[in-house]
Write a protein that holds these residues in place. Structure first.
Motif, mmCIF file in Angstrom:
data_model
loop_
_atom_site.group_PDB
_atom_site.id
_atom_site.type_symbol
_atom_site.label_atom_id
_atom_site.label_comp_id
_atom_site.label_asym_id
_atom_site.label_seq_id
_atom_site.Cartn_x
_atom_site.Cartn_y
_atom_site.Cartn_z
ATOM 1 N N ILE A 58 -6.721 -2.399 0.679
ATOM 2 C CA ILE A 58 -7.146 -1.075 1.127
ATOM 3 C C ILE A 58 -8.563 -1.213 1.653
ATOM 4 O O ILE A 58 -9.444 -1.718 0.945
ATOM 5 C CB ILE A 58 -7.103 -0.035 -0.014
ATOM 6 C CG1 ILE A 58 -5.686 0.093 -0.586
ATOM 7 C CG2 ILE A 58 -7.618 1.322 0.479
ATOM 8 C CD1 ILE A 58 -5.583 0.983 -1.805
ATOM 9 N N VAL A 71 -11.694 0.943 3.526
ATOM 10 C CA VAL A 71 -12.279 2.191 3.993
ATOM 11 C C VAL A 71 -13.424 1.772 4.905
ATOM 12 O O VAL A 71 -14.386 1.153 4.457
ATOM 13 C CB VAL A 71 -12.784 3.061 2.827
ATOM 14 C CG1 VAL A 71 -13.376 4.367 3.350
ATOM 15 C CG2 VAL A 71 -11.657 3.344 1.836
ATOM 16 N N SER A 119 -13.503 -0.889 -0.456
ATOM 17 C CA SER A 119 -12.441 -1.760 0.056
ATOM 18 C C SER A 119 -12.061 -2.748 -1.028
ATOM 19 O O SER A 119 -12.932 -3.344 -1.666
ATOM 20 C CB SER A 119 -12.918 -2.489 1.313
ATOM 21 O OG SER A 119 -13.174 -1.550 2.334
ATOM 22 N N LEU A 121 2.941 2.323 3.771
ATOM 23 C CA LEU A 121 1.514 2.092 3.985
ATOM 24 C C LEU A 121 0.860 3.310 4.637
ATOM 25 O O LEU A 121 -0.245 3.710 4.261
ATOM 26 C CB LEU A 121 1.309 0.852 4.859
ATOM 27 C CG LEU A 121 1.852 -0.466 4.288
ATOM 28 C CD1 LEU A 121 1.607 -1.604 5.264
ATOM 29 C CD2 LEU A 121 1.274 -0.774 2.934
ATOM 30 N N THR A 122 1.542 3.916 5.588
ATOM 31 C CA THR A 122 1.018 5.094 6.272
ATOM 32 C C THR A 122 0.824 6.255 5.305
ATOM 33 O O THR A 122 -0.194 6.956 5.367
ATOM 34 C CB THR A 122 1.964 5.514 7.427
ATOM 35 O OG1 THR A 122 2.107 4.400 8.308
ATOM 36 C CG2 THR A 122 1.422 6.714 8.188
ATOM 37 N N GLU A 170 -2.305 5.541 3.260
ATOM 38 C CA GLU A 170 -3.506 5.755 4.078
ATOM 39 C C GLU A 170 -3.825 7.239 4.205
ATOM 40 O O GLU A 170 -4.966 7.666 3.978
ATOM 41 C CB GLU A 170 -3.307 5.174 5.481
ATOM 42 C CG GLU A 170 -3.296 3.684 5.556
ATOM 43 C CD GLU A 170 -2.861 3.133 6.908
ATOM 44 O OE1 GLU A 170 -2.967 1.909 7.083
ATOM 45 O OE2 GLU A 170 -2.399 3.909 7.776
ATOM 46 N N GLU A 171 -2.812 8.039 4.538
ATOM 47 C CA GLU A 171 -3.013 9.476 4.726
ATOM 48 C C GLU A 171 -3.444 10.151 3.429
ATOM 49 O O GLU A 171 -4.323 11.020 3.430
ATOM 50 C CB GLU A 171 -1.741 10.118 5.272
ATOM 51 C CG GLU A 171 -1.437 9.715 6.702
ATOM 52 C CD GLU A 171 -0.049 10.142 7.175
ATOM 53 O OE1 GLU A 171 0.759 10.656 6.349
ATOM 54 O OE2 GLU A 171 0.237 9.951 8.370
ATOM 55 N N GLU A 188 -7.146 9.140 2.686
ATOM 56 C CA GLU A 188 -8.031 9.806 3.651
ATOM 57 C C GLU A 188 -8.193 11.283 3.308
ATOM 58 O O GLU A 188 -9.306 11.817 3.292
ATOM 59 C CB GLU A 188 -7.490 9.675 5.071
ATOM 60 C CG GLU A 188 -7.710 8.332 5.697
ATOM 61 C CD GLU A 188 -7.086 8.194 7.085
ATOM 62 O OE1 GLU A 188 -6.443 9.152 7.575
ATOM 63 O OE2 GLU A 188 -7.245 7.115 7.681
ATOM 64 N N VAL A 219 -9.043 4.984 6.726
ATOM 65 C CA VAL A 219 -8.475 4.084 5.729
ATOM 66 C C VAL A 219 -7.379 3.243 6.367
ATOM 67 O O VAL A 219 -6.557 3.753 7.134
ATOM 68 C CB VAL A 219 -7.895 4.877 4.530
ATOM 69 C CG1 VAL A 219 -7.239 3.958 3.520
ATOM 70 C CG2 VAL A 219 -8.989 5.710 3.877
ATOM 71 N N SER A 220 -7.385 1.972 6.035
ATOM 72 C CA SER A 220 -6.357 1.054 6.511
ATOM 73 C C SER A 220 -5.760 0.347 5.291
ATOM 74 O O SER A 220 -6.494 -0.156 4.441
ATOM 75 C CB SER A 220 -6.971 0.034 7.470
ATOM 76 O OG SER A 220 -6.023 -0.953 7.789
ATOM 77 N N VAL A 221 -4.434 0.315 5.218
ATOM 78 C CA VAL A 221 -3.746 -0.379 4.129
ATOM 79 C C VAL A 221 -2.841 -1.433 4.748
ATOM 80 O O VAL A 221 -2.037 -1.128 5.634
ATOM 81 C CB VAL A 221 -2.911 0.593 3.258
ATOM 82 C CG1 VAL A 221 -2.217 -0.145 2.136
ATOM 83 C CG2 VAL A 221 -3.790 1.713 2.704
ATOM 84 N N THR A 222 -2.999 -2.669 4.296
ATOM 85 C CA THR A 222 -2.171 -3.767 4.787
ATOM 86 C C THR A 222 -1.566 -4.511 3.605
ATOM 87 O O THR A 222 -2.099 -4.474 2.495
ATOM 88 C CB THR A 222 -2.988 -4.761 5.641
ATOM 89 O OG1 THR A 222 -4.083 -5.249 4.867
ATOM 90 C CG2 THR A 222 -3.498 -4.111 6.907
#
Length: 187
Positions: A50, A52, A59, A85-86, A89-90, A93, A106-109
């Motif tokens: 995660i 930010v 992060s 993942l989306t 993220e939502e 955020e 925010v990005s989650v991979t």
């Protein structure tokens, strides 16, 4: 001259329709490139990152535990299991926005997928990390191939919490948590 113009128009229309069809398939297929797979949902054993943006202290890399939730700075408990993942993220955020950050990004991979298992007549039966778009044929290759005693027509698979499926083709998709069983030949 008319035939020539007509031919050019026909080719343009054909190329245009093919391009639209390709774009439509790509759009419908999501991240995996396959239209038969639902969006990947996290479960225990997946490891994610995660991030930010512009907030290095927020992060982190996390392993999804059996409980399926983690504690995240400033917002507390965040449910990961069963979500895409989306969605994660939502959710992060939305919960960070306002009180903590003005416009969080925010990005989650996925760092590592949970395992699938293969047993029976393969050279190295074991658990292996899932890979997107994996098929039984590819899973067998990861396990070192079939043994001399393997029955290529006796492939079974069990999805977590579901009934055993028998006589599965080698092109069948494999999902995280699946158990593949390769039967033994009598000859």
């Amino acid at each position: 001259m008319r035939v020539f113009v007509f031919s050019i128009l026909s080719v343009c229309l054909l190329v245009s329709s093919l391009g639209a069809g390709c774009a439509e398939r790509a759009e419908n297929s999501g991240q995996t490139g396959r239209t038969d797979i639902l969006p990947y949902r996290l479960a225990a054993g997946d490891q994610i990152r995660i991030m930010v943006y512009n907030e290095p202290g927020m992060s982190m890399t996390l392993m999804v535990s059996q409980g399926g939730s983690v504690s995240f700075p400033f917002i507390g408990k965040v449910r990961l299991a069963g979500r895409t993942l989306t969605q994660i993220e939502e959710n992060i955020e939305q919960r960070l926005k306002g009180d903590y950050l003005r416009d969080p990004m925010v990005s989650v991979t996925i760092e590592h997928y949970r395992q699938f298992y293969i047993t029976g007549e393969v050279e190295s039966p074991n658990g292996y990390e899932y890979q997107p778009d994996l098929t039984i044929e590819q899973a067998i290759a990861l396990a070192g191939g079939l043994t001399d005693r393997a029955d290529e027509d006796d492939i079974q698979i069990r999805h977590p919490g579901r009934q055993l499926l028998k006589d599965i083709p080698a092109t069948y998709p494999v999902y995280p948590g699946d158990t593949i069983i390769i039967g033994k030949s009598f000859f």
